[in-house]
Motif scaffolding. Structure first.
Motif, PDB file in Angstrom:
ATOM      1  N   GLN A   1       0.838  -1.190   0.000  1.00 46.79           N
ATOM      2  CA  GLN A   1       0.000   0.000   0.000  1.00 46.79           C
ATOM      3  C   GLN A   1       0.881   1.251   0.000  1.00 46.79           C
ATOM      4  O   GLN A   1       2.100   1.168  -0.034  1.00 46.79           O
TER       5      GLN A   1
ATOM      6  N   VAL B   1      -0.546   9.642  -6.406  1.00 45.71           N
ATOM      7  CA  VAL B   1      -1.362   8.687  -7.157  1.00 45.71           C
ATOM      8  C   VAL B   1      -0.697   8.337  -8.490  1.00 45.71           C
ATOM      9  O   VAL B   1      -0.710   7.179  -8.930  1.00 45.71           O
TER      10      VAL B   1
ATOM     11  N   GLY C   1      -0.287   4.846  -7.794  1.00 44.76           N
ATOM     12  CA  GLY C   1      -1.612   4.351  -8.142  1.00 44.76           C
ATOM     13  C   GLY C   1      -2.704   4.514  -7.108  1.00 44.76           C
ATOM     14  O   GLY C   1      -3.880   4.302  -7.412  1.00 44.76           O
ATOM     15  N   ARG C   2      -2.343   4.916  -5.874  1.00 41.44           N
ATOM     16  CA  ARG C   2      -3.347   5.031  -4.821  1.00 41.44           C
ATOM     17  C   ARG C   2      -2.772   5.801  -3.632  1.00 41.44           C
ATOM     18  O   ARG C   2      -1.598   6.171  -3.645  1.00 41.44           O
TER      19      ARG C   2
ATOM     20  N   ASP D   1      -3.245   5.195   0.554  1.00 44.04           N
ATOM     21  CA  ASP D   1      -3.899   4.473   1.644  1.00 44.04           C
ATOM     22  C   ASP D   1      -3.746   5.144   3.003  1.00 44.04           C
ATOM     23  O   ASP D   1      -4.669   5.116   3.817  1.00 44.04           O
TER      24      ASP D   1
ATOM     25  N   GLN E   1      -6.577  14.832   0.091  1.00 43.01           N
ATOM     26  CA  GLN E   1      -6.385  13.405   0.330  1.00 43.01           C
ATOM     27  C   GLN E   1      -7.712  12.656   0.429  1.00 43.01           C
ATOM     28  O   GLN E   1      -7.841  11.530  -0.085  1.00 43.01           O
TER      29      GLN E   1
ATOM     30  N   VAL F   1      -9.479  11.227  -2.763  1.00 44.75           N
ATOM     31  CA  VAL F   1      -8.784  10.056  -3.308  1.00 44.75           C
ATOM     32  C   VAL F   1      -9.161   8.816  -2.509  1.00 44.75           C
ATOM     33  O   VAL F   1      -9.450   7.749  -3.072  1.00 44.75           O
ATOM     34  N   MET F   2      -9.152   8.935  -1.193  1.00 47.28           N
ATOM     35  CA  MET F   2      -9.487   7.789  -0.347  1.00 47.28           C
ATOM     36  C   MET F   2     -10.941   7.374  -0.520  1.00 47.28           C
ATOM     37  O   MET F   2     -11.261   6.179  -0.539  1.00 47.28           O
TER      38      MET F   2
ATOM     39  N   ALA G   1     -12.716   7.674  -3.224  1.00 49.05           N
ATOM     40  CA  ALA G   1     -12.846   7.045  -4.543  1.00 49.05           C
ATOM     41  C   ALA G   1     -12.340   5.614  -4.549  1.00 49.05           C
ATOM     42  O   ALA G   1     -12.843   4.780  -5.311  1.00 49.05           O
ATOM     43  N   GLN G   2     -11.351   5.320  -3.700  1.00 48.29           N
ATOM     44  CA  GLN G   2     -10.800   3.956  -3.694  1.00 48.29           C
ATOM     45  C   GLN G   2     -11.413   3.077  -2.602  1.00 48.29           C
ATOM     46  O   GLN G   2     -11.049   1.909  -2.462  1.00 48.29           O
ATOM     47  N   GLY G   3     -12.312   3.641  -1.806  1.00 48.37           N
ATOM     48  CA  GLY G   3     -13.025   2.827  -0.824  1.00 48.37           C
ATOM     49  C   GLY G   3     -12.539   2.925   0.598  1.00 48.37           C
ATOM     50  O   GLY G   3     -12.998   2.164   1.460  1.00 48.37           O
TER      51      GLY G   3
ATOM     52  N   GLY H   1      -9.357   4.663   3.662  1.00 53.09           N
ATOM     53  CA  GLY H   1      -7.988   5.048   3.967  1.00 53.09           C
ATOM     54  C   GLY H   1      -7.895   5.531   5.398  1.00 53.09           C
ATOM     55  O   GLY H   1      -8.893   5.545   6.131  1.00 53.09           O
TER      56      GLY H   1
END
Length: 253
Positions: free
Chosen positions: A8, A79, A83-84, A86, A127, A130-131, A133-135, A137
């Protein structure tokens, strides 16, 4: 084990030295990819080299956290690189003032509030989407024991850290059901370059600093890093909106 997931991505601001550097290194030891950020490019790059020398993965992105465009670019760059996002440790901060409130300067107020409060707000502002959108963090903000009570002769700094706790708690409630956990860590006096600069000028300050903690010493940067990793980990999965003192018992008095 801290129960962080290897592979991560963590973003650490104020990572050129001290608590930020120690926490970036701690994330990397867990197999986390780390974006190191600071206004001090030389120190930030040195942190990256320390991580890589130990077998970790890291990259440096310079950022002034008081500037919205730079913070937006920092998060986008994180990102883009990995890519992410966390975990975020919003640690960038500046030193306390030394004087009574009526002796303070407007320039001191603007600088301290700008970095310590606006900087944390801007970091979370960019931040959190982004968190979401990815589910999910986890975010940890650096407050201070000065944000938990009175702090004579450092009222602006104390106000900034009270504000960090207010931002942390408010955001934590706003996003609690969205799997974004937000907490603050509240160090007492920690053995950093900032602390050493103070006691080199006046060695008695070191003795006073040690005595103000019931454990009889100042804290270590690694001890704050461990608290941050805990708050980011699944072990703290039911923990959000807290201001965790890491203070050698100072706030228990």
């Amino acid at each position: 084990m801290s129960q962080l997931l290897s592979g991560q991505v963590a973003l650490v601001t104020g990572a050129a030295a001290g608590i930020g550097r120690a926490t970036a290194q701690a994330f990397a030891r867990e197999g986390i990819k780390v974006v190191v950020s600071d206004v001090d490019a030389q120190g930030g790059e040195a942190t990256v080299e320390l991580i890589r020398a130990a077998g970790g993965e890291a990259t440096f992105i310079r950022c002034d956290v008081t500037r919205d465009a730079e913070v937006q670019a920092l998060v986008a760059g994180t990102v883009a690189a990995y890519g992410r996002l966390d975990y975020a440790f919003n640690n960038a901060g500046i030193e306390i003032e030394q004087g009574k409130l009526a002796d303070g300067q407007e320039s001191e107020f603007d600088a301290i509030i700008g970095v310590n409060v606006k900087g944390v707000w801007l970091c979370m502002k960019h931040q959190i989407p982004v968190m979401l959108a990815q589910g999910g963090g986890a975010i940890v903000n650096t407050a201070s024991v000065a944000g938990l009570g009175a702090a004579p002769k450092m009222s602006i700094y104390a106000a900034s850290k009270h504000a960090v706790i207010g931002l942390t708690k408010s955001a934590a409630i706003e996003y609690a059901k969205k799997k974004v956990r937000i907490n603050a860590v509240c160090p007492a006096v920690i053995d950093t370059d900032m602390f050493r600069r103070a006691y080199e000028v006046d060695p008695k300050k070191a003795e006073f600093a040690a005595a103000m903690h019931p454990v009889g010493r100042v804290g270590k940067v690694e001890e704050i890093a461990s608290a941050v990793l805990y708050l980011c980990s699944d072990n703290a999965g039911f923990t959000t909106g807290i201001a965790l003192p890491v203070d050698g018992g100072a706030t228990a008095i």
